[in-house]
Structures are given as C-alpha cells and as structure tokens.
Design a protein around this motif. Structure first.
Motif, PDB file in Angstrom:
ATOM      1  N   ASP A  64       0.762  -1.207   0.036  1.00 27.60           N
ATOM      2  CA  ASP A  64       0.075  -0.002   0.065  1.00 27.60           C
ATOM      3  C   ASP A  64       0.703   1.142  -0.030  1.00 27.60           C
ATOM      4  OD1 ASP A  64      -2.358   1.250  -0.210  1.00 27.60           O
ATOM      5  OD2 ASP A  64      -2.438   1.686   2.048  1.00 27.60           O
ATOM      6  N   LEU A  65       1.986   1.333  -0.552  1.00 25.04           N
ATOM      7  CA  LEU A  65       2.813   2.486  -0.655  1.00 25.04           C
ATOM      8  C   LEU A  65       2.542   3.338  -2.041  1.00 25.04           C
ATOM      9  CD1 LEU A  65       6.316   1.973   0.581  1.00 25.04           C
ATOM     10  CD2 LEU A  65       4.349   3.118   1.465  1.00 25.04           C
ATOM     11  N   GLY A  66       1.893   2.586  -2.940  1.00 26.70           N
ATOM     12  CA  GLY A  66       1.829   3.358  -4.165  1.00 26.70           C
ATOM     13  C   GLY A  66       2.947   3.568  -4.864  1.00 26.70           C
ATOM     14  N   ASP A  67       2.875   4.744  -5.885  1.00 26.08           N
ATOM     15  CA  ASP A  67       4.004   5.244  -6.698  1.00 26.08           C
ATOM     16  C   ASP A  67       4.760   6.159  -5.822  1.00 26.08           C
ATOM     17  OD1 ASP A  67       5.929   5.541  -8.384  1.00 26.08           O
ATOM     18  OD2 ASP A  67       4.492   6.952  -9.771  1.00 26.08           O
ATOM     19  N   LEU A  68       5.814   5.728  -5.044  1.00 26.19           N
ATOM     20  CA  LEU A  68       6.640   6.672  -4.465  1.00 26.19           C
ATOM     21  C   LEU A  68       8.181   6.668  -4.965  1.00 26.19           C
ATOM     22  CD1 LEU A  68       5.909   5.783  -0.518  1.00 26.19           C
ATOM     23  CD2 LEU A  68       5.568   7.914  -1.899  1.00 26.19           C
ATOM     24  N   SER A  69       8.297   7.738  -5.857  1.00 23.51           N
ATOM     25  CA  SER A  69       9.572   8.041  -6.391  1.00 23.51           C
ATOM     26  C   SER A  69      10.119   9.291  -6.261  1.00 23.51           C
ATOM     27  CB  SER A  69       9.540   7.510  -7.852  1.00 23.51           C
ATOM     28  OG  SER A  69       9.281   6.396  -8.243  1.00 23.51           O
ATOM     29  N   PRO A  70      10.409   9.926  -4.883  1.00 23.57           N
ATOM     30  CA  PRO A  70      10.726  11.045  -4.547  1.00 23.57           C
ATOM     31  C   PRO A  70      12.163  11.513  -5.122  1.00 23.57           C
ATOM     32  CG  PRO A  70      10.792   9.923  -2.705  1.00 23.57           C
ATOM     33  CD  PRO A  70      10.220   8.888  -3.838  1.00 23.57           C
ATOM     34  N   THR A  71      12.287  12.716  -5.458  1.00 23.21           N
ATOM     35  CA  THR A  71      13.531  13.208  -5.817  1.00 23.21           C
ATOM     36  C   THR A  71      14.481  13.368  -4.468  1.00 23.21           C
ATOM     37  OG1 THR A  71      12.624  15.547  -5.713  1.00 23.21           O
ATOM     38  CG2 THR A  71      12.681  14.477  -7.979  1.00 23.21           C
ATOM     39  N   GLY A  72      13.757  13.560  -3.424  1.00 27.07           N
ATOM     40  CA  GLY A  72      14.459  13.435  -2.086  1.00 27.07           C
ATOM     41  C   GLY A  72      13.362  13.418  -0.991  1.00 27.07           C
ATOM     42  N   VAL A  73      14.268  13.001   0.212  1.00 29.11           N
ATOM     43  CA  VAL A  73      13.282  12.627   1.455  1.00 29.11           C
ATOM     44  C   VAL A  73      13.898  13.673   2.505  1.00 29.11           C
ATOM     45  CG1 VAL A  73      12.884  10.812   2.989  1.00 29.11           C
ATOM     46  CG2 VAL A  73      13.115  10.424   0.423  1.00 29.11           C
ATOM     47  N   GLN A  74      12.591  13.920   3.150  1.00 30.69           N
ATOM     48  CA  GLN A  74      13.071  14.892   4.624  1.00 30.69           C
ATOM     49  C   GLN A  74      12.329  14.176   5.643  1.00 30.69           C
ATOM     50  OE1 GLN A  74      11.560  18.769   3.843  1.00 30.69           O
ATOM     51  NE2 GLN A  74      13.257  19.477   2.418  1.00 30.69           N
ATOM     52  N   PHE A  75      13.364  13.751   6.656  1.00 28.06           N
ATOM     53  CA  PHE A  75      12.809  13.024   7.813  1.00 28.06           C
ATOM     54  C   PHE A  75      12.660  14.216   8.757  1.00 28.06           C
ATOM     55  CE2 PHE A  75      14.815   9.489   5.783  1.00 28.06           C
ATOM     56  CZ  PHE A  75      14.125   8.432   5.706  1.00 28.06           C
ATOM     57  N   VAL A  76      11.482  14.020   9.761  1.00 30.76           N
ATOM     58  CA  VAL A  76      11.238  15.093  10.720  1.00 30.76           C
ATOM     59  C   VAL A  76      11.120  14.169  12.005  1.00 30.76           C
ATOM     60  CG1 VAL A  76      10.516  17.007   9.360  1.00 30.76           C
ATOM     61  CG2 VAL A  76       8.867  15.135  10.149  1.00 30.76           C
ATOM     62  N   ALA A  77      11.846  14.176  12.937  1.00 33.67           N
ATOM     63  CA  ALA A  77      11.445  13.442  14.308  1.00 33.67           C
ATOM     64  C   ALA A  77      11.814  14.125  15.491  1.00 33.67           C
ATOM     65  CB  ALA A  77      12.148  12.216  13.974  1.00 33.67           C
ATOM     66  N   CYS A  78      11.837  13.539  16.674  1.00 30.63           N
ATOM     67  CA  CYS A  78      12.283  14.015  17.930  1.00 30.63           C
ATOM     68  C   CYS A  78      13.090  12.987  18.923  1.00 30.63           C
ATOM     69  CB  CYS A  78      11.272  14.718  18.721  1.00 30.63           C
ATOM     70  SG  CYS A  78      10.383  15.847  17.981  1.00 30.63           S
ATOM     71  N   GLY A  79      13.898  13.565  19.499  1.00 28.72           N
ATOM     72  CA  GLY A  79      14.366  12.249  20.373  1.00 28.72           C
ATOM     73  C   GLY A  79      14.933  10.911  19.942  1.00 28.72           C
ATOM     74  N   THR A  80      14.607  10.060  20.372  1.00 30.23           N
ATOM     75  CA  THR A  80      14.843   8.617  19.946  1.00 30.23           C
ATOM     76  C   THR A  80      14.831   8.573  18.500  1.00 30.23           C
ATOM     77  OG1 THR A  80      15.233   7.410  21.921  1.00 30.23           O
ATOM     78  CG2 THR A  80      14.541   6.077  19.984  1.00 30.23           C
ATOM     79  N   SER A  81      13.584   9.125  18.071  1.00 26.02           N
ATOM     80  CA  SER A  81      13.244   8.800  16.605  1.00 26.02           C
ATOM     81  C   SER A  81      14.113   9.480  15.739  1.00 26.02           C
ATOM     82  CB  SER A  81      11.570   9.319  16.526  1.00 26.02           C
ATOM     83  OG  SER A  81      10.750   8.316  17.257  1.00 26.02           O
ATOM     84  N   HIS A 118      17.104  10.016  16.104  1.00 23.00           N
ATOM     85  CA  HIS A 118      18.336   9.192  16.044  1.00 23.00           C
ATOM     86  C   HIS A 118      18.090   8.273  14.722  1.00 23.00           C
ATOM     87  CE1 HIS A 118      19.400  10.369  20.444  1.00 23.00           C
ATOM     88  NE2 HIS A 118      19.712  11.444  19.498  1.00 23.00           N
ATOM     89  N   ALA A 119      16.830   7.786  14.905  1.00 15.65           N
ATOM     90  CA  ALA A 119      16.595   6.745  13.694  1.00 15.65           C
ATOM     91  C   ALA A 119      16.487   7.395  12.163  1.00 15.65           C
ATOM     92  CB  ALA A 119      15.128   5.891  14.118  1.00 15.65           C
ATOM     93  N   ALA A 120      16.012   8.582  12.348  1.00 19.88           N
ATOM     94  CA  ALA A 120      15.851   9.406  11.332  1.00 19.88           C
ATOM     95  C   ALA A 120      17.069   9.817  10.650  1.00 19.88           C
ATOM     96  CB  ALA A 120      15.008  10.770  11.429  1.00 19.88           C
ATOM     97  N   LEU A 121      18.073  10.100  11.616  1.00 18.98           N
ATOM     98  CA  LEU A 121      19.709  10.550  11.016  1.00 18.98           C
ATOM     99  C   LEU A 121      20.089   8.944  10.242  1.00 18.98           C
ATOM    100  CD1 LEU A 121      21.210  12.147  14.160  1.00 18.98           C
ATOM    101  CD2 LEU A 121      20.912  12.978  11.859  1.00 18.98           C
ATOM    102  N   TYR A 122      19.782   7.710  10.806  1.00 20.62           N
ATOM    103  CA  TYR A 122      20.211   6.615  10.069  1.00 20.62           C
ATOM    104  C   TYR A 122      19.625   6.500   8.901  1.00 20.62           C
ATOM    105  CZ  TYR A 122      20.334   1.482   9.881  1.00 20.62           C
ATOM    106  OH  TYR A 122      20.381   0.149   9.487  1.00 20.62           O
ATOM    107  N   GLY A 123      18.143   6.787   8.942  1.00 18.33           N
ATOM    108  CA  GLY A 123      17.358   6.498   7.723  1.00 18.33           C
ATOM    109  C   GLY A 123      17.764   7.514   6.460  1.00 18.33           C
ATOM    110  N   ALA A 124      17.985   8.577   6.964  1.00 17.08           N
ATOM    111  CA  ALA A 124      18.614   9.680   5.955  1.00 17.08           C
ATOM    112  C   ALA A 124      19.914   9.053   5.306  1.00 17.08           C
ATOM    113  CB  ALA A 124      19.047  11.231   6.613  1.00 17.08           C
TER     114      ALA A 124
END
Length: 596
Positions: free
Chosen positions: A283-300, A302-308
């Motif tokens: 159920d993600l559909g057609d996801l082909s972004p030219t870039g990704v921006q993660f937004v998060a706080c605290g522990t999340s 840190h996960a976002a830094l990893y994901g980036a």
C-alpha cells in the motif's frame, strides 16, 4: 504526557475502572492524579504524587456513580500540587473537567472570568474550561451545548473530558491531542491511549481533530464541534492486554529490551523475500521522490539520521530535521517526501512539522508504531514498525524496529545494489539480537563504571546515530551526564572534558576506513588515560586499545547498528538499576510528548 480516562456504564465498578485505567497510563509520565464522579452532584478526589497516593486519598472519601473521568497530570502551568491536579471544577462544584494540552488564550479568558466574579483555585490553564461551562449553564444552556460552546472559545491544543451534575454523560473533544473511545456492550470508555481500557475491550474509535463525543447510557455519538454527525469506523486492537504487563521482569524496559527479537520478526514478517532479494511494502503506491526529508524528535530523530544515510547511499538526497525546528522554519521542500518518524504517532512537534509540509504541497508518510494514531491518519502514507506496545518511557524495542523498518522502506522504494545482502542481514537480526541478550557482559561493564563523572559515546557512519542514542539512554534513565559524538568531533573541543573518570564507548564495526579512523580516535582518548569500552565485531584491532569489549556478531554494517544499540541499552539499564533509579518512569519525562 498526561493521561485521560472516562467511563460510562460500569455501575459500582466505575471508580475502580477509572483508577485501573489511570494505572495503565502511568507510562505517559505524570506528577499528580485525580478522579471525578457525576450523579446528582459531582464528587472528586485528587492529589499530587502517584496513583498509590490517589488510592490512599480515596480510602478516606466516598465517591459513587456510574459516570466518571480521571486524569494523570504532567505539570505545564503551575507546580505539581493538590490544587493544580486535575479534575478542575467551577465555582458551583457542578462541573468537572480534565484536559491534556495547552490552552494558549487561557490568560485572557481567565482575566475575563475573574472580572465577571469567578474564583480560581489553581495555577493551571485548564481551570478556565469549567468556569466557561458554568457561565453557559447559568444562562440556561443545555449541558452538551454548554460544553460545546466553552470549547469553541479555546485556542491551542486540547483533549478535554467533562462531567456535569445531574447529567449521566461524559462529554469530550480533541484538537491536536489524542482521544480514543473503547466500546463494549453496556459500557463505553474514553482515554488518551488504548491501554487505559484494553483489559475490557478491543473495539476502538479514534477521534479526529475538531470532533466531539458524548458517552452515556445509550452508548456513544460523535459529531463535529458545531453538531454535525460524523460516521466513525470501529477498529480492532490486535495486541493482547497481557503484552502490557511485565511478564516477570523487574522493569518494563528490561522486558521490552528482551522483546526485541520478536518485535524485529514482526517488523520483517511478510515484507521481505530473501530468495528474490526484494522487499514488498504494501500500500505504498508510486513513491519515487527526488528527495526525502525526515522529521522526528528524541530517539526517533536518531532513527531518522540513520534513515537519511540509508537513502543517501541509495542515491536519493535525504536529510533529517529536528521536528521542533522544522515546524517553525521549514526548509524548501520541492518534490521531497516528508517522513515523520514517531513511535506514538502523537508527538506534537512531529505532527506540526508534517502539517506544515502538507500545507506546502508535500507528500507525507508516518513511520509509526501505533495503528490509528494521528500521524497515521493524517499522512498520505503510513508504514508501521510493528513493535507492539511499549510501556517504558525510554524507547528500546521501538528504536530497533524503526531502524529495521527504515531499511525496508528504503529497499522498497529504490533499486539499490546489494539489496540481497542487506535483506539476509535483516533476516538474521532477531537471532543475533537474541545472542547479545544471552551473552552480553554489559552488566559487568556497568558495575565497573557506575560512578563515572560522565560518559562519552562515539561512532561513525551508521554507528553515529547509535552513539547519540546510547548517550540519550544513559541520560534518560541514570540521570548521569552523557554525550554522543561523531568520532572525528572529539578532537574539536570535547576532548578537553576527557579524564580518567570519563569512560568512552566506541562503536567500531568492520575494518574499512571508518573503522580505522575511529580506532585512531580511540587512541587519542587512551593517551589521555580515559577508559575505553569497544563495541565491536572484532574485524578491526580496536580491542587492543580497549579496557573492555562488548562483542558483536559479524554482519552487514546496517544491521550491526541494531546489535550495537542492544549492548548500549543493556549498559544503561544495568547502570540505572545499580544506581537505584526509577527506570520505567524517569523524572521529568513523558512517553508521548503531546505539547510543543
């Protein structure tokens, strides 16, 4: 933060049901608690302190009825005192209100009410609400309409529940703060989170912003604030209430650290095909972004830094932003996909960032643990980490599953070379984490350094977010000073703080350039007599320069981050236990931060 419980229809068991529900919300963080019961009048009992203090206070008063509300408060306006505890009443004592959030225009409302002759007994913003309802009732307005009118005057964030003398109903509304209904035959519940009533039902309805609910003997009804009926879907909670117990462990946190192999299996199940070397994210559909921006706080975050980093290595520009900064100074978006990483799906700063991104036309996605959460409902896409309920305030299994889920997300959106190798490492993660849980000597290391002045954590690449998370865990539950650094930054200032009583925990995996450079940083602190603990797979020679080694199985660098984190979780847990800290409820902290 803060917890609301409401109940209609449990007869003489209503009061016990409310107190039980509050005990299930303790993990959210609080410093006072109270309940109110409505029948011919409104009776309440509240106190600063813990649920045990509320139970003691209830033993000396008489509260009865089949309609009631309860609250655990985390102080924002005014210190934790009996007077500032919820519920709050009006001048007549006929109205009682509980509230999560912040009423931004409370001071002007309070000034208006005081000028009109109302008397306030607390420092809280919440107390304006029962007085506003009181004025409406005095003008002859019907109870439900009075509550609606009062709420319509509020600015800010709120989840509100109210009871009124002579009206056997609970009225509630939400804006930027979660509320969920629980449904059974003969009784209806209201809470800020499902665990409050999960022992009684698995049938739930999630309220959306701007919705109003009435719970009474006939059941429930949801409408907009102006009274238009709203059709709501009844959802089924899939986890068992026993999952929120300690299962024989001394603390929820330790239980949840040990639940990580199962949580990781749940995260991966049905999503990876190791033979084909592919990931199928439904159920993600057609996801082909030219870039990704993660937004998060605290522990999340840190996960976002990893994901980036994952996405950048796959050739997609990606950045991680602190949600609180993004929401107030959002950067250019372009065609970027904005991904909110939030365990609860209710983190106020992350929701604000996602809403700002949507205003600018961006597509949004929630990477969250909670089905039906605000983030999951509001975003264009939701990707669930499937960790199961996490009660300990300090995140553990949710961080591990966030890292695994972000790998799946990246692999499902890209055609990265080497996907088969990563997928194989992810499939091995549950067993490798179990191996660390069975064999880790983190408790002995914790005993050695329990009295250290401060703790430094260093790592490069995928291990840098792990270093940050290791330091955060140490701070959260031991109350000791701890800092995480990219390894190369030590010599740019922090090295001045290194002493023989400052253990440095170095996460070093593989034998490539990053590992060799980190070994060089280890030598720098060793030359200054700082003790070194290496978290390593043994491929480098960092063990030669370490006083202690926490061993990792050899695996892909991305999976090694999860394994290293497991050692550091155990290290923080055992240090906190040795110091006698309140591990599951660290001071001043809340599980779900629902105010900005």
């Amino acid at each position: 933060m803060c917890g609301i419980i409401g109940c209609v229809g449990r007869g003489d068991e209503t009061l016990d049901t409310l107190v039980h529900g509050l005990s299930k919300l303790e993990y959210r963080g609080y410093d006072s608690a109270g309940v109110a019961m409505a029948s011919g009048g409104v009776d309440l009992c509240k106190t600063a302190g813990k649920i045990e203090d509320l139970r003691d206070a209830l033993s000396s008063v008489s509260l009865s009825g089949s309609v009631g509300i309860g609250h655990t408060r985390w102080s924002t306006h005014g210190p934790p005192t009996n007077a500032n505890a919820h519920p709050h009443q009006d001048c007549t004592g006929d109205v009682a209100v509980v509230h999560n959030g912040i009423i931004e225009n409370y001071q002007s409302l309070r000034d208006e009410l005081v000028s009109a002759g109302h008397t306030f007994t607390s420092d809280t913003d919440t107390e304006v609400v029962p007085h506003l309802i009181e004025d409406e009732l005095a003008d002859g307005t019907a109870p439900e309409a009075a509550v609606r009118s009062a709420i319509s005057r509020l600015e800010g964030s709120y989840a509100i529940a109210a009871v009124i003398a002579g009206t056997e109903a609970v009225f509630a509304a939400r804006h930027d703060s979660p509320l969920v209904l629980g449904l059974t035959e003969g009784a209806t519940f209201l809470a800020s989170d499902v665990p409050a009533f999960r022992d009684f039902t698995d049938q739930v309805i999630y309220l959306d912003d701007g919705e109003f609910a009435r719970l009474d003997a006939d059941g429930w009804a949801v409408s907009t604030l102006d009274g238009s009926p709203v059709e709501k879907e009844v959802n089924v909670v899939e986890w068992d209430p026993e999952e929120t117990g300690k299962s024989g462990y001394d603390h929820y946190m330790l239980k949840e650290i040990h639940e990580q192999p199962r949580a990781l299996r749940q995260c991966l199940r049905g999503r990876v095909d190791e033979m084909a070397g592919t990931v199928d994210i439904e159920d993600l559909g057609d996801l082909s972004p030219t870039g990704v921006q993660f937004v998060a706080c605290g522990t999340s975050y840190h996960a976002a830094l990893y994901g980036a980093q994952l996405f950048r290595e796959a050739g997609i520009p990606a950045q991680a932003f602190l949600a609180s900064e993004y929401a107030t100074a959002v950067p250019p978006i372009g065609d970027a996909l904005v991904v909110g990483v939030t365990q609860s799906g209710e983190t106020a700063d992350t929701l604000s960032a996602l809403r700002e991104a949507r205003k600018r036309g961006a597509r949004t996605m929630a990477v969250t643990n909670v089905v039906g959460s605000t983030a999951a409902r509001e975003c264009d896409h939701a990707f669930y980490i499937r960790a199961g309920p996490e009660i300990g305030v300090a995140a553990s299994k949710t961080f591990s599953t966030q890292l695994a889920a972000l790998n799946l997300l990246m692999l499902g959106m890209t055609n990265e070379e080497g996907a088969r190798e990563v997928i194989a490492a992810l499939r091995e993660l549950p067993g490798n984490v179990q191996r660390i849980l069975d064999e880790s000597n983190a408790e002995a290391v914790a005993e050695t350094y329990r009295d250290a002045d401060s703790y430094f954590f260093i790592g490069r690449g995928y291990q840098f977010p792990v270093a940050l998370e290791g330091a955060l865990k140490m701070k959260e539950i031991t109350y000791k000073h701890a800092e995480g650094f990219a390894s190369g930054e030590l010599k740019h200032g922090p090295l001045a703080l290194v002493t023989e009583n400052t253990p440095v925990f170095a996460v070093v995996t593989g034998d490539g350039e990053q590992a060799r450079k980190t070994v060089g940083n280890v030598k720098e602190v060793e030359a200054r007599d700082a003790p070194v603990v290496a978290i390593t797979d043994g491929q480098s020679d960092v063990g030669r320069y370490a006083d202690h080694v926490l061993e990792l199985p050899e695996t892909h660098p991305r999976a090694a981050a999860v394994l290293a984190n497991t050692h550091l979780q155990l290290l923080s847990y055992h240090t906190a236990a040795l110091l006698g800290r309140n591990i599951d409820k660290p001071r001043n902290l809340a599980k779900s931060v629902t105010v900005e």
